[in-house]
Design a protein around this motif. Structure first.
Motif, PDB file in Angstrom:
ATOM      1  N   VAL A  49      45.647  43.500  43.687  1.00 38.02           N
ATOM      2  CA  VAL A  49      45.663  43.253  42.237  1.00 38.02           C
ATOM      3  C   VAL A  49      47.091  43.370  41.696  1.00 38.02           C
ATOM      4  CG1 VAL A  49      44.862  44.105  39.993  1.00 38.02           C
ATOM      5  CG2 VAL A  49      43.247  43.877  41.894  1.00 38.02           C
ATOM      6  N   ALA A  50      47.829  44.381  42.134  1.00 36.72           N
ATOM      7  CA  ALA A  50      49.220  44.530  41.688  1.00 36.72           C
ATOM      8  C   ALA A  50      50.044  43.303  42.070  1.00 36.72           C
ATOM      9  CB  ALA A  50      49.828  45.801  42.275  1.00 36.72           C
ATOM     10  N   ASN A  51      49.835  42.777  43.278  1.00 33.03           N
ATOM     11  CA  ASN A  51      50.546  41.560  43.696  1.00 33.03           C
ATOM     12  C   ASN A  51      50.191  40.387  42.802  1.00 33.03           C
ATOM     13  OD1 ASN A  51      51.932  42.774  45.775  1.00 33.03           O
ATOM     14  ND2 ASN A  51      50.597  42.022  47.390  1.00 33.03           N
ATOM     15  N   ALA A  52      48.906  40.246  42.477  1.00 31.98           N
ATOM     16  CA  ALA A  52      48.483  39.134  41.609  1.00 31.98           C
ATOM     17  C   ALA A  52      49.121  39.245  40.230  1.00 31.98           C
ATOM     18  CB  ALA A  52      46.960  39.101  41.500  1.00 31.98           C
ATOM     19  N   VAL A  53      49.165  40.444  39.679  1.00 27.24           N
ATOM     20  CA  VAL A  53      49.768  40.640  38.355  1.00 27.24           C
ATOM     21  C   VAL A  53      51.264  40.329  38.410  1.00 27.24           C
ATOM     22  CG1 VAL A  53      50.358  42.363  36.591  1.00 27.24           C
ATOM     23  CG2 VAL A  53      48.044  42.307  37.548  1.00 27.24           C
ATOM     24  N   GLN A  54      51.928  40.804  39.455  1.00 22.67           N
ATOM     25  CA  GLN A  54      53.379  40.648  39.553  1.00 22.67           C
ATOM     26  C   GLN A  54      53.809  39.218  39.877  1.00 22.67           C
ATOM     27  OE1 GLN A  54      55.223  43.221  42.423  1.00 22.67           O
ATOM     28  NE2 GLN A  54      57.271  42.541  41.914  1.00 22.67           N
ATOM     29  N   HIS A  55      53.036  38.503  40.701  1.00 21.20           N
ATOM     30  CA  HIS A  55      53.525  37.233  41.241  1.00 21.20           C
ATOM     31  C   HIS A  55      52.841  35.992  40.707  1.00 21.20           C
ATOM     32  CE1 HIS A  55      56.072  39.347  44.049  1.00 21.20           C
ATOM     33  NE2 HIS A  55      55.041  40.082  44.434  1.00 21.20           N
ATOM     34  N   THR A  56      52.045  36.110  39.657  1.00 21.56           N
ATOM     35  CA  THR A  56      51.405  34.926  39.081  1.00 21.56           C
ATOM     36  C   THR A  56      51.792  34.789  37.618  1.00 21.56           C
ATOM     37  OG1 THR A  56      49.379  36.122  38.511  1.00 21.56           O
ATOM     38  CG2 THR A  56      49.442  35.066  40.671  1.00 21.56           C
ATOM     39  N   PRO A  57      51.677  33.578  37.080  1.00 19.89           N
ATOM     40  CA  PRO A  57      52.047  33.370  35.682  1.00 19.89           C
ATOM     41  C   PRO A  57      51.220  34.269  34.754  1.00 19.89           C
ATOM     42  CG  PRO A  57      51.693  31.277  36.795  1.00 19.89           C
ATOM     43  CD  PRO A  57      51.255  32.347  37.739  1.00 19.89           C
ATOM     44  N   PRO A  58      51.819  34.727  33.658  1.00 15.86           N
ATOM     45  CA  PRO A  58      51.157  35.679  32.759  1.00 15.86           C
ATOM     46  C   PRO A  58      49.802  35.234  32.209  1.00 15.86           C
ATOM     47  CG  PRO A  58      53.461  35.449  32.174  1.00 15.86           C
ATOM     48  CD  PRO A  58      53.180  34.433  33.230  1.00 15.86           C
ATOM     49  N   ARG A  59      49.579  33.983  32.039  1.00 19.33           N
ATOM     50  CA  ARG A  59      48.298  33.528  31.478  1.00 19.33           C
ATOM     51  C   ARG A  59      47.250  33.220  32.557  1.00 19.33           C
ATOM     52  NH1 ARG A  59      49.491  34.885  26.837  1.00 19.33           N
ATOM     53  NH2 ARG A  59      50.673  33.682  25.329  1.00 19.33           N
ATOM     54  N   ALA A  60      47.646  33.319  33.823  1.00 16.12           N
ATOM     55  CA  ALA A  60      46.712  33.004  34.914  1.00 16.12           C
ATOM     56  C   ALA A  60      45.651  34.100  35.020  1.00 16.12           C
ATOM     57  CB  ALA A  60      47.471  32.876  36.229  1.00 16.12           C
ATOM     58  N   PRO A  61      44.380  33.721  35.087  1.00 17.27           N
ATOM     59  CA  PRO A  61      43.332  34.736  35.209  1.00 17.27           C
ATOM     60  C   PRO A  61      43.355  35.394  36.585  1.00 17.27           C
ATOM     61  CG  PRO A  61      42.391  32.541  35.366  1.00 17.27           C
ATOM     62  CD  PRO A  61      43.854  32.364  35.049  1.00 17.27           C
ATOM     63  N   ILE A  62      42.925  36.632  36.619  1.00 17.14           N
ATOM     64  CA  ILE A  62      42.797  37.387  37.873  1.00 17.14           C
ATOM     65  C   ILE A  62      41.350  37.849  37.941  1.00 17.14           C
ATOM     66  CG2 ILE A  62      43.506  39.445  39.149  1.00 17.14           C
ATOM     67  CD1 ILE A  62      46.205  39.223  37.673  1.00 17.14           C
ATOM     68  N   GLU A  63      40.732  37.621  39.084  1.00 18.00           N
ATOM     69  CA  GLU A  63      39.335  37.996  39.254  1.00 18.00           C
ATOM     70  C   GLU A  63      39.186  38.822  40.526  1.00 18.00           C
ATOM     71  OE1 GLU A  63      35.258  35.697  38.463  1.00 18.00           O
ATOM     72  OE2 GLU A  63      36.454  34.831  40.077  1.00 18.00           O
TER      73      GLU A  63
END
Length: 147
Positions: A49-63
Protein backbone atom coordinates in the motif's frame (compact mmCIF):
# COMPACT_ATOMS: atom_id res chain seq x y z
CA UNK A 1 -18.49 -14.83 -6.53
CA UNK A 2 -15.18 -16.10 -5.05
CA UNK A 3 -15.10 -19.62 -3.68
CA UNK A 4 -13.24 -18.34 -0.61
CA UNK A 5 -14.08 -15.45 1.74
CA UNK A 6 -12.77 -12.15 0.35
CA UNK A 7 -12.67 -8.51 1.37
CA UNK A 8 -12.28 -5.55 -0.98
CA UNK A 9 -11.92 -1.91 0.03
CA UNK A 10 -10.96 1.30 -1.72
CA UNK A 11 -8.29 3.19 0.20
CA UNK A 12 -7.58 6.91 0.20
CA UNK A 13 -4.56 8.00 -1.82
CA UNK A 14 -2.81 9.35 1.26
CA UNK A 15 -0.67 8.27 4.20
CA UNK A 16 -3.90 7.19 5.94
CA UNK A 17 -4.12 4.25 3.51
CA UNK A 18 -1.36 2.28 5.27
CA UNK A 19 -2.91 2.11 8.77
CA UNK A 20 -6.34 1.46 7.25
CA UNK A 21 -4.92 -1.45 5.25
CA UNK A 22 -3.22 -2.82 8.37
CA UNK A 23 -6.51 -2.75 10.27
CA UNK A 24 -8.38 -4.42 7.42
CA UNK A 25 -5.92 -7.28 7.01
CA UNK A 26 -5.68 -7.85 10.76
CA UNK A 27 -9.48 -7.81 11.15
CA UNK A 28 -10.11 -10.01 8.11
CA UNK A 29 -7.67 -12.67 9.25
CA UNK A 30 -8.83 -12.58 12.87
CA UNK A 31 -12.57 -12.61 12.08
CA UNK A 32 -12.18 -15.60 9.81
CA UNK A 33 -9.75 -17.38 12.13
CA UNK A 34 -7.48 -17.54 9.10
CA UNK A 35 -4.49 -19.83 9.27
CA UNK A 36 -2.05 -17.32 7.73
CA UNK A 37 0.36 -15.35 9.92
CA UNK A 38 -1.33 -12.03 10.64
CA UNK A 39 1.83 -10.13 11.57
CA UNK A 40 3.54 -11.02 8.28
CA UNK A 41 0.36 -10.27 6.31
CA UNK A 42 0.13 -6.86 7.99
CA UNK A 43 3.76 -5.98 7.27
CA UNK A 44 3.66 -7.02 3.61
CA UNK A 45 0.29 -5.36 3.04
CA UNK A 46 1.64 -2.11 4.48
CA UNK A 47 4.61 -2.30 2.10
CA UNK A 48 2.40 -2.78 -0.98
CA UNK A 49 0.00 0.00 0.00
CA UNK A 50 2.83 2.42 0.83
CA UNK A 51 4.38 1.71 -2.60
CA UNK A 52 1.05 2.36 -4.32
CA UNK A 53 0.60 5.67 -2.49
CA UNK A 54 4.18 6.77 -3.20
CA UNK A 55 4.50 5.67 -6.83
CA UNK A 56 1.10 6.34 -8.42
CA UNK A 57 -0.59 9.57 -9.46
CA UNK A 58 -2.43 11.32 -6.59
CA UNK A 59 -5.90 10.84 -8.06
CA UNK A 60 -5.39 7.15 -8.92
CA UNK A 61 -7.58 4.87 -6.79
CA UNK A 62 -5.97 2.24 -4.58
CA UNK A 63 -7.87 -0.91 -3.72
CA UNK A 64 -6.99 -3.64 -1.25
CA UNK A 65 -8.26 -7.18 -1.85
CA UNK A 66 -7.81 -9.94 0.72
CA UNK A 67 -8.81 -13.49 -0.16
CA UNK A 68 -8.65 -16.37 2.27
CA UNK A 69 -7.53 -19.60 0.67
CA UNK A 70 -7.76 -23.14 1.97
CA UNK A 71 -3.98 -23.13 2.39
CA UNK A 72 -3.37 -19.50 3.49
CA UNK A 73 -4.28 -16.11 2.03
CA UNK A 74 -3.64 -13.85 -0.95
CA UNK A 75 -3.43 -10.07 -0.73
CA UNK A 76 -3.60 -7.77 -3.75
CA UNK A 77 -3.16 -4.03 -4.03
CA UNK A 78 -4.66 -2.51 -7.18
CA UNK A 79 -3.59 0.90 -8.42
CA UNK A 80 -4.06 3.04 -11.51
CA UNK A 81 -0.49 2.87 -12.81
CA UNK A 82 0.09 0.11 -15.40
CA UNK A 83 3.88 0.26 -14.91
CA UNK A 84 5.23 -2.84 -13.12
CA UNK A 85 6.57 -2.40 -9.62
CA UNK A 86 10.24 -2.95 -8.94
CA UNK A 87 11.61 -6.44 -9.39
CA UNK A 88 9.60 -9.00 -7.44
CA UNK A 89 11.76 -11.94 -8.50
CA UNK A 90 14.59 -13.23 -6.32
CA UNK A 91 18.06 -12.06 -7.26
CA UNK A 92 21.55 -13.11 -6.23
CA UNK A 93 22.66 -11.02 -3.28
CA UNK A 94 19.15 -10.51 -1.86
CA UNK A 95 20.29 -11.96 1.45
CA UNK A 96 22.64 -8.98 1.83
CA UNK A 97 20.91 -5.84 0.53
CA UNK A 98 22.93 -2.69 0.06
CA UNK A 99 22.58 -0.79 3.36
CA UNK A 100 23.03 2.53 1.53
CA UNK A 101 20.20 1.92 -0.92
CA UNK A 102 17.23 4.11 -0.02
CA UNK A 103 14.49 2.09 -1.77
CA UNK A 104 13.68 -1.52 -2.55
CA UNK A 105 13.71 -3.08 0.91
CA UNK A 106 9.92 -3.46 0.90
CA UNK A 107 10.02 -5.61 -2.22
CA UNK A 108 12.85 -7.63 -0.66
CA UNK A 109 10.60 -8.28 2.36
CA UNK A 110 7.75 -9.35 0.08
CA UNK A 111 9.99 -11.69 -1.93
CA UNK A 112 11.52 -13.16 1.22
CA UNK A 113 8.52 -13.56 3.52
CA UNK A 114 5.78 -14.57 1.09
CA UNK A 115 5.27 -17.96 -0.51
CA UNK A 116 4.65 -16.24 -3.84
CA UNK A 117 4.37 -12.73 -5.25
CA UNK A 118 3.97 -10.94 -8.53
CA UNK A 119 1.95 -8.43 -10.48
CA UNK A 120 -0.44 -8.36 -13.39
CA UNK A 121 -2.03 -5.71 -15.55
CA UNK A 122 -5.66 -4.85 -14.94
CA UNK A 123 -8.10 -2.82 -17.05
CA UNK A 124 -7.34 0.21 -14.85
CA UNK A 125 -3.64 -0.25 -14.03
CA UNK A 126 -2.07 -3.16 -12.18
CA UNK A 127 -2.46 -5.48 -9.22
CA UNK A 128 0.54 -6.40 -7.10
CA UNK A 129 0.02 -9.49 -4.95
CA UNK A 130 1.55 -11.88 -2.46
CA UNK A 131 0.44 -15.14 -0.90
CA UNK A 132 1.13 -16.50 2.55
CA UNK A 133 0.91 -20.17 3.41
CA UNK A 134 -1.11 -21.52 6.28
CA UNK A 135 0.87 -21.65 9.50
CA UNK A 136 -0.55 -25.16 9.84
CA UNK A 137 1.34 -26.21 6.68
CA UNK A 138 4.71 -24.92 7.86
CA UNK A 139 7.14 -27.24 9.64
CA UNK A 140 7.12 -26.56 13.39
CA UNK A 141 10.63 -25.05 13.32
CA UNK A 142 9.68 -22.63 10.50
CA UNK A 143 6.59 -21.20 12.21
CA UNK A 144 6.87 -17.63 13.49
CA UNK A 145 7.22 -17.53 17.26
CA UNK A 146 5.47 -15.02 19.47
CA UNK A 147 7.53 -13.43 22.22
Amino acid sequence: MPAHPAWRITLPHSAAAVPLARVLIRTALADADAPADGDTAELLTAELVANAVQHTPPRAPIELVVELLANGCQVEVHDGDPQPPGDLSARPGDAHPDPWQEHGRGLLLIRTLSSGCGHRRTPHGKAVWFTLPSRRLLPADARPRRL
